[in-house]
Write an enzyme that holds these catalytic residues in place. Structure first.
Site, PDB file in Angstrom:
ATOM      1  N   SER A  14       0.957  -1.409   0.090  1.00 23.11           N
ATOM      2  CA  SER A  14       0.111   0.030  -0.073  1.00 23.11           C
ATOM      3  C   SER A  14       0.939   1.283  -0.043  1.00 23.11           C
ATOM      4  O   SER A  14       0.306   2.394  -0.396  1.00 23.11           O
ATOM      5  CB  SER A  14      -0.724   0.079   1.353  1.00 23.11           C
ATOM      6  OG  SER A  14      -0.145   0.048   2.402  1.00 23.11           O
ATOM      7  N   TYR A  45      -4.290   0.831   3.436  1.00 20.61           N
ATOM      8  CA  TYR A  45      -5.292  -0.292   3.346  1.00 20.61           C
ATOM      9  C   TYR A  45      -5.911  -0.550   4.377  1.00 20.61           C
ATOM     10  O   TYR A  45      -7.035  -1.032   4.568  1.00 20.61           O
ATOM     11  CB  TYR A  45      -4.530  -1.261   2.528  1.00 20.61           C
ATOM     12  CG  TYR A  45      -4.221  -0.827   1.146  1.00 20.61           C
ATOM     13  CD1 TYR A  45      -4.427   0.243   0.488  1.00 20.61           C
ATOM     14  CD2 TYR A  45      -3.586  -2.231   0.363  1.00 20.61           C
ATOM     15  CE1 TYR A  45      -3.866   0.470  -0.950  1.00 20.61           C
ATOM     16  CE2 TYR A  45      -3.709  -2.040  -1.035  1.00 20.61           C
ATOM     17  CZ  TYR A  45      -3.648  -0.749  -1.632  1.00 20.61           C
ATOM     18  OH  TYR A  45      -3.291  -0.662  -2.852  1.00 20.61           O
ATOM     19  N   GLY A  46      -5.011  -0.530   5.520  1.00 18.67           N
ATOM     20  CA  GLY A  46      -5.582  -1.343   6.838  1.00 18.67           C
ATOM     21  C   GLY A  46      -6.711  -0.923   7.768  1.00 18.67           C
ATOM     22  O   GLY A  46      -7.283  -1.756   8.287  1.00 18.67           O
ATOM     23  N   CYS A  76       2.557  -7.122   1.687  1.00 23.15           N
ATOM     24  CA  CYS A  76       1.728  -6.310   2.457  1.00 23.15           C
ATOM     25  C   CYS A  76       0.963  -7.143   3.049  1.00 23.15           C
ATOM     26  O   CYS A  76       0.149  -8.204   2.475  1.00 23.15           O
ATOM     27  CB  CYS A  76       0.810  -5.439   1.640  1.00 23.15           C
ATOM     28  SG  CYS A  76      -0.437  -4.408   2.580  1.00 23.15           S
ATOM     29  N   ASN A  77       0.979  -7.314   4.403  1.00 25.68           N
ATOM     30  CA  ASN A  77       0.131  -8.147   5.264  1.00 25.68           C
ATOM     31  C   ASN A  77      -1.398  -7.811   5.252  1.00 25.68           C
ATOM     32  O   ASN A  77      -2.157  -8.996   4.988  1.00 25.68           O
ATOM     33  CB  ASN A  77       0.423  -8.086   6.644  1.00 25.68           C
ATOM     34  CG  ASN A  77       1.754  -8.572   6.899  1.00 25.68           C
ATOM     35  OD1 ASN A  77       1.813  -9.473   7.233  1.00 25.68           O
ATOM     36  ND2 ASN A  77       2.931  -7.477   6.858  1.00 25.68           N
ATOM     37  N   THR A  78      -1.894  -6.692   4.867  1.00 28.11           N
ATOM     38  CA  THR A  78      -3.230  -6.327   5.049  1.00 28.11           C
ATOM     39  C   THR A  78      -3.845  -6.956   3.478  1.00 28.11           C
ATOM     40  O   THR A  78      -4.798  -7.582   3.374  1.00 28.11           O
ATOM     41  CB  THR A  78      -3.564  -4.891   4.931  1.00 28.11           C
ATOM     42  OG1 THR A  78      -2.807  -4.399   6.091  1.00 28.11           O
ATOM     43  CG2 THR A  78      -5.195  -4.557   4.780  1.00 28.11           C
ATOM     44  N   CYS A 193       2.546  -6.255  10.077  1.00 25.93           N
ATOM     45  CA  CYS A 193       2.555  -5.419   9.208  1.00 25.93           C
ATOM     46  C   CYS A 193       3.867  -4.950   8.642  1.00 25.93           C
ATOM     47  O   CYS A 193       4.773  -4.745   9.364  1.00 25.93           O
ATOM     48  CB  CYS A 193       1.879  -4.254   9.758  1.00 25.93           C
ATOM     49  SG  CYS A 193       1.613  -2.883   8.630  1.00 25.93           S
ATOM     50  N   THR A 194       3.948  -4.665   7.281  1.00 22.81           N
ATOM     51  CA  THR A 194       5.423  -4.400   6.759  1.00 22.81           C
ATOM     52  C   THR A 194       5.929  -2.844   7.187  1.00 22.81           C
ATOM     53  O   THR A 194       7.037  -2.693   6.983  1.00 22.81           O
ATOM     54  CB  THR A 194       5.585  -4.654   5.170  1.00 22.81           C
ATOM     55  OG1 THR A 194       4.284  -3.491   4.627  1.00 22.81           O
ATOM     56  CG2 THR A 194       5.291  -6.005   4.725  1.00 22.81           C
TER      57      THR A 194
HETATM   58  N1  DGL Z   1       1.958  -2.271   5.002  1.00 17.91           N
HETATM   59  C1  DGL Z   1       0.742  -2.808   5.259  1.00 17.91           C
HETATM   60  C2  DGL Z   1       0.493  -4.130   5.807  1.00 17.91           C
HETATM   61  O1  DGL Z   1       1.841  -4.878   5.723  1.00 17.91           O
HETATM   62  C3  DGL Z   1      -0.254  -1.918   5.868  1.00 17.91           C
HETATM   63  C4  DGL Z   1      -0.262  -0.438   5.847  1.00 17.91           C
HETATM   64  C5  DGL Z   1      -1.592  -0.043   5.343  1.00 17.91           C
HETATM   65  O2  DGL Z   1      -2.551   0.239   6.332  1.00 17.91           O
HETATM   66  O3  DGL Z   1      -1.764   0.338   4.341  1.00 17.91           O
HETATM   67  O4  DGL Z   1      -0.288  -4.756   6.306  1.00 17.91           O
END
Ligand code: DGL
Length: 281
Positions: A14, A45-46, A76-78, A193-194
């Site tokens: 994201s 995105y989260g 991205c984990n989300t 979360c990255t």
């Molecule tokens: N970097 C995104 C992750 O690993 C989260 C950041 C976001 O909320 O966009 O979940």
């Protein structure tokens, strides 16, 4: 025709957080061409609904696939939590690798008492992807999951040390790592979360020195290398590998904050703007 093995690996997030995964892949596979896409126009995105996250994720994936890649990494984990099976089905036979399963594996390997705390965005934690992934590997594991929404803007802002981020970390996690509850205390904190590896210093201060803090970046890089080998798609050409960074907004800000995540200056890197609404889907 260009051989498939010579195509780049495409990664997206994201924003700039996925650069922690990019770095792990570049360090492990220095001969691979890499393209990174950060959807900085729409971060975070989260806090969005699963439907919106899936839609944004499909747009980012399509843009990278149109450019010609041999593998897609959802850094991205989300996005992984909301869309991994959907992307695999939509873009088959393109190999698609997410960060959740590697992160869960790293946490289970690090934990001695099976008590694991996982932190991520609201969407990741509410979607239960990590809780399920950890329990699939270690059914007896006791997982405490918590959304830490404010860590994302703090990391994007580069505000990662000092009293403000420390206060936020203590507010979110103080009760989990409270020394009064020693026997119920997780021995492992998984950064789901990255963006969160940037806050390592204040997280360490909050957990105390005896807790293992793990993230999915290096475990994901190992999965990528393994998959490339399995598919016989590791790049063999000896010419210098290319690195291209795409961002959906504010190129200069991407360079500035991206450098902190990448751990190196981005001034001389090739960074270009991309409009995801214009690329075909
Ligand atoms: N970097 C995104 C992750 O690993 C989260 C950041 C976001 O909320 O966009 O979940």
């Amino acid at each position: 025709m260009q051989q498939k093995r010579e195509l780049p690996i495409g990664l997206f997030d994201s924003g700039v957080g996925g650069l922690t995964v990019f770095k792990a892949i570049a360090d492990l596979m220095p001969n691979e061409h890499l393209i990174y896409l950060g959807d900085t126009a729409r971060v975070p995105y989260g806090t969005k609904s699963p439907e919106t996250i899936v839609r944004y994720t499909q747009m980012a994936a399509s843009a990278l696939i149109e450019l010609g890649i041999k593998m897609l990494v959802i850094a991205c984990n989300t996005a992984t939590s909301a869309a991994l099976p959907i992307l695999r089905a939509a873009f088959a036979p393109m190999p698609v690798i997410g960060v959740v399963e590697p992160g869960a594996r790293a946490a289970v390997a690090a934990s001695k008492n099976g008590r694991i705390a996982v932190i991520g965005t609201e969407a990741t934690i509410n979607g239960m992807a990590y809780q399920r992934a950890i329990q699939a590997i270690h059914p007896q594991a006791k997982v405490t999951a918590r959304a830490c929404t404010l860590f994302v803007p703090l990391a994007e802002e580069g505000w990662v040390s000092g009293s403000v981020p420390l206060g936020v970390a203590q507010k979110y996690l103080g009760d989990i790592f409270d020394s009064a509850a020693l026997d119920a205390r997780p021995d492992t904190l998984l950064l789901g979360c990255t963006h969160f590896p940037l806050l390592l210093e204040v997280l360490r201060e909050t957990t105390g020195p005896d807790v293992s803090i793990v993230d999915s970046a290096s475990a994901t890089a190992v999965d990528v290398a393994r998959k490339l080998e399995e598919l016989d798609m590791t790049r063999t050409d000896a010419s210098r590998p290319r690195k291209l960074f795409l961002t959906t907004d504010n190129l200069e800000r991407f360079r500035a904050t991206g450098g902190m995540f990448l751990g190196s200056d981005m001034r001389s890197e090739q960074v270009e703007l991309v409009d995801l609404c214009r690329s075909k889907q």
